[in-house]
Design an enzyme around this catalytic site. Structure first.
Site, PDB file in Angstrom:
ATOM      1  N   ARG B 211       0.840  -1.200   0.000  1.00 51.25           N
ATOM      2  CA  ARG B 211       0.000   0.000   0.000  1.00 51.25           C
ATOM      3  C   ARG B 211       0.873   1.247   0.000  1.00 51.25           C
ATOM      4  NH1 ARG B 211      -5.496  -1.739   3.216  1.00 51.25           N
ATOM      5  NH2 ARG B 211      -5.681  -3.637   1.959  1.00 51.25           N
ATOM      6  N   GLU B 213       0.487   4.077   0.926  1.00 45.42           N
ATOM      7  CA  GLU B 213      -0.048   5.106   1.820  1.00 45.42           C
ATOM      8  C   GLU B 213       1.078   6.013   2.306  1.00 45.42           C
ATOM      9  OE1 GLU B 213      -2.001   3.106   4.979  1.00 45.42           O
ATOM     10  OE2 GLU B 213      -3.710   2.498   3.751  1.00 45.42           O
ATOM     11  N   ARG B 219       1.741   2.342  13.415  1.00 46.91           N
ATOM     12  CA  ARG B 219       0.884   1.188  13.137  1.00 46.91           C
ATOM     13  C   ARG B 219       0.572   0.986  11.660  1.00 46.91           C
ATOM     14  NH1 ARG B 219      -4.746   2.582  16.105  1.00 46.91           N
ATOM     15  NH2 ARG B 219      -5.324   4.414  14.911  1.00 46.91           N
ATOM     16  N   HIS B 220       1.323   1.637  10.794  1.00 50.28           N
ATOM     17  CA  HIS B 220       1.155   1.412   9.358  1.00 50.28           C
ATOM     18  C   HIS B 220       2.450   0.933   8.733  1.00 50.28           C
ATOM     19  CE1 HIS B 220      -2.368   4.050   9.965  1.00 50.28           C
ATOM     20  NE2 HIS B 220      -2.871   3.374   8.945  1.00 50.28           N
ATOM     21  N   GLU B 356      -7.841  -1.279  14.883  1.00 50.49           N
ATOM     22  CA  GLU B 356      -8.509  -2.163  13.934  1.00 50.49           C
ATOM     23  C   GLU B 356      -7.570  -3.304  13.564  1.00 50.49           C
ATOM     24  OE1 GLU B 356      -9.995  -0.277  10.290  1.00 50.49           O
ATOM     25  OE2 GLU B 356      -9.528  -2.166   9.275  1.00 50.49           O
ATOM     26  N   SER B 359     -10.931  -6.405   8.955  1.00 51.73           N
ATOM     27  CA  SER B 359     -12.035  -5.739   8.288  1.00 51.73           C
ATOM     28  C   SER B 359     -12.697  -6.772   7.379  1.00 51.73           C
ATOM     29  CB  SER B 359     -11.496  -4.567   7.482  1.00 51.73           C
ATOM     30  OG  SER B 359     -12.550  -3.761   7.060  1.00 51.73           O
ATOM     31  N   ARG B 407      -0.291  -6.557  12.750  1.00 52.10           N
ATOM     32  CA  ARG B 407      -1.106  -5.990  13.832  1.00 52.10           C
ATOM     33  C   ARG B 407      -1.521  -7.055  14.843  1.00 52.10           C
ATOM     34  NH1 ARG B 407      -4.988  -0.939  12.157  1.00 52.10           N
ATOM     35  NH2 ARG B 407      -3.297   0.391  11.409  1.00 52.10           N
TER      36      ARG B 407
END
Lengths: 433, 433
Positions: B211, B213, B219-220, B356, B359, B407
């Site tokens: 990703r 991002e 936490r990413h 989270e 999902s 995670r």
């Protein structure tokens, strides 16, 4: 669906709801049959037109093939039914109607070429044979991991986005990584080696590798699954022992746990290889290839083995076998040479038997020689400093190998094209689905 | 090394050869000790200077810390030794001498910041605590796969090089693929859905996702391990049940098989979560967050949950919990809405508890609605035809989820930074090692 019964579990006397696909409809006039297929098998649903509600008969017999349906009814014994039982339905629901025109016939009655199959994997995997390949593939991975754990190795995951390739800039797919140049990794080689110098000592990884090779052959992929092993304090003999154990474990797992799948593929006498895999030196290998007379030109020391040579020797040996003691010059720089002969490397290949399945060897763990090796390969050691510098802080002797996951499945099942062993293969022409 | 004995297996009365790293040297004058460390633990080697050959003493006590050594000798009981035994050496061999200057101290006596640790993972993983994290990570993957198999799902591998991203063109790393534009896949979402329509019906995959991002938070990650599950004939309740089973299995596996590792990390009372994970609706969740008074502004229906809101609610609930029935507009287009309320989606998140972790949801399996969803998301359905067209040929209702592997390890062990759960993390700044 809480109340779903798999077709294979439907027993006479039960009232069940099965869910699956309309595999076939046979209308014999007064009586008609709908065959419902799910992941466990098939079951016959009987419609007696005069005795049943017209809407029910219509729902069950006018549905397009491959539609998703649920059927609720009583299970009864019926000798003439393919599985010895049938459902007398109370209700039939069409959950998802399929188009009448299918791009591929999951019943297998109409042959499809590989390209059509790959474009329509969802339908292709409704065929028992195709599904069997992928159930076997999953079992191969399961039993290989178990074998690795029995060998005391720890599973690792190493990055697939890297700043430098294992063997330099060729055959790499470039990525744009936040404005920097990066690549998709072609092998976990360097990372797994870094881990044998850690407290883990012995590691394995099963993950994707990416090679921008221009080959387009039935045995090459541009994205493949690599099964990697590396251990501290192992030499190439130890690594070959571990390799033999793992490959045999894959066969044994399949022989033990995939009887139905093997049957679907028409194997009647699938057996795990027994006895030790012969270990032939490279020198012996070229002599035996030359002796077969299959090649137009005789091989000489230093030649890599051509595909026809591998085939000829594979036929000659007739089982999995290792080729050892390769000339150093045709093995990568990170493979250690024999201490008493620098022309001879500790590299080895496992042949299966007419195709390379595994490549491995003892690694060069001495810092100075490793850096020399980079230079001799025309690579800048500075670009690999993240790797080489760890060899200054106590890197043990170590050995390991990489095994092509798809080639393992392909050679195990005698598949003609490696793409049959991958759900969504990637090659020069194929980037989708 | 055929004749190697692990330090943990050295018993009084044995003559052994151990191989490992020079962990520490303590010179007390007439007597000196070398502590040898291997993957199983440590052992003391005793040198009595007056009674032993000078070369032997020199080899064992003048070696740089973290060098690789082998020691052969007799094992004797010794109460004062850390493990109750010691080796009286006959020979010591230095296999790979380490530089005296180490970039990181594997004894852990000198703290290192995370960046130094990540630059020197080989040394960092010689520390018991760091090694323990990755042994636990491996056990998490093992027990998760076992749970998936017990749920009747088949392991699949889907491509990481793709022509289109799951959710369109944003947050994708572009690749040059033989002159074509391609991307690294951000999720196996579309491929696993294609497989529930096949004869496999229920599948799982553990593999890398990518990703692009721009986040740079504790936490990413830009490359992460996704644990994916998808099943035909499942609704979102079934999917949550499966999710709960799998997450608990990970904890149970670690509790059962990683006692030493948990101890190394200072856990005295590690326990798998018991009882059902509470299932809160989104509406309930925002009410409870508002009631905590932790947010400056009250949340209203339709808001996504801010990080502080997730933390406040996590503290309030105090255990893993699901948030269900999200507003449709903040869930992806492939999540199915409730049949009786199109504003409400079947999407769910599992919180662990202040972050989270998972999902998921029931998926839209109806062709027409799916194509509409692409359009509403601003995506060209034609670019996804390889995916959508399979929905015309009998796609069953299905549901599933994706779980962040790192995670899971991070929240399980209370790690402060997700990078501690990855051997070689990738973020905006970090592309090497």
């Amino acid at each position: 669906m809480e109340d779903r019964t798999y077709t294979a579990d439907a027993e006479p006397g039960d009232t069940v709801t099965v869910a699956g696909w309309a595999h076939e409809i046979r209308d014999l006039g007064g009586i008609a049959f709908l065959i419902v297929r799910d992941t466990t098998g098939k079951i016959q649903v009987k419609f007696e037109k005069d005795e049943m509600d017209d809407d029910l008969v219509d729902a069950g017999t006018n549905v397009n093939r491959e539609s998703v349906v649920t059927v609720t009814g009583d299970v009864e014994e019926e000798e003439r039914a393919p599985t010895g039982v049938e459902i007398v339905p109370d209700s039939v629901e069409v959950i998802a109607e399929a188009d009448p025109e299918l791009p591929l016939d999951p019943s297998g009655k109409v042959d499809a070429d590989l390209s059509t199959r790959l474009d329509n994997r969802t339908l292709d995997l409704r065929k028992e044979e195709t599904k069997a390949i992928f159930e076997i593939r999953a079992e191969v991975l399961r039993s290989v991991r178990e074998a690795f754990r029995e060998l005391g190795s720890t599973e690792i995951n190493t990055p697939k986005i890297v700043a430098t390739g294992t063997e330099g800039g060729t055959e790499l797919f470039p990525i744009t990584y936040f404005g920097q140049e990066a690549f998709m990794n072609q092998s976990p080689q360097l990372f797994k080696q870094l881990m044998v110098g850690s407290g883990l000592e012995r590691v394995f990884e099963i993950g994707p590798i990416f090679r921008a090779e221009e080959h387009n052959t039935p045995r090459h992929l541009n994205e493949a699954t690599s099964i990697d092993f590396e251990s501290a304090f192992f030499d190439h003999h130890d690594a070959m022992d571990a390799c033999e154990t793992v490959v045999k474990a894959a066969y044994e797992g399949v022989a033990e746990n995939c009887q139905d799948e093997l049957e679907a593929l028409g194997y009647e006498d699938f057996e795990a290889p027994e006895g030790e895999f012969p270990r032939l030196s490279y020198e012996e290998a070229i002599e035996r290839i030359n002796a077969t007379g299959e090649l137009d030109e005789q091989l000489v020391w230093g030649d890599d083995l051509p595909t026809e040579g591998e085939k000829a020797l594979g036929d000659d040996v007739g089982s999995h076998y290792f080729i050892t003691d390769w000339p150093s010059e045709i093995k990568p720089f990170y493979i250690k040479d024999h201490d008493d002969d620098e022309q001879l490397s500790t590299g080895f290949d496992l042949m299966a038997p007419s195709m390379e399945l595994v490549s491995g060897g003892q690694r060069e763990h001495r810092y100075d020689r490793l850096v020399d090796g980079f230079e001799q390969q025309g690579l800048d050691p500075d670009a690999f400093e993240y790797y080489t510098k760890m060899f200054k802080y106590g890197m043990p002797p170590h050995a390991g190998w990489g095994l092509g996951g798809e080639r393992l499945v392909m050679t195990m099942l005698g598949l003609e094209n490696i793409r049959e062993a991958v759900l969504f293969p990637r090659d020069r022409q194929r980037l989708s689905p």
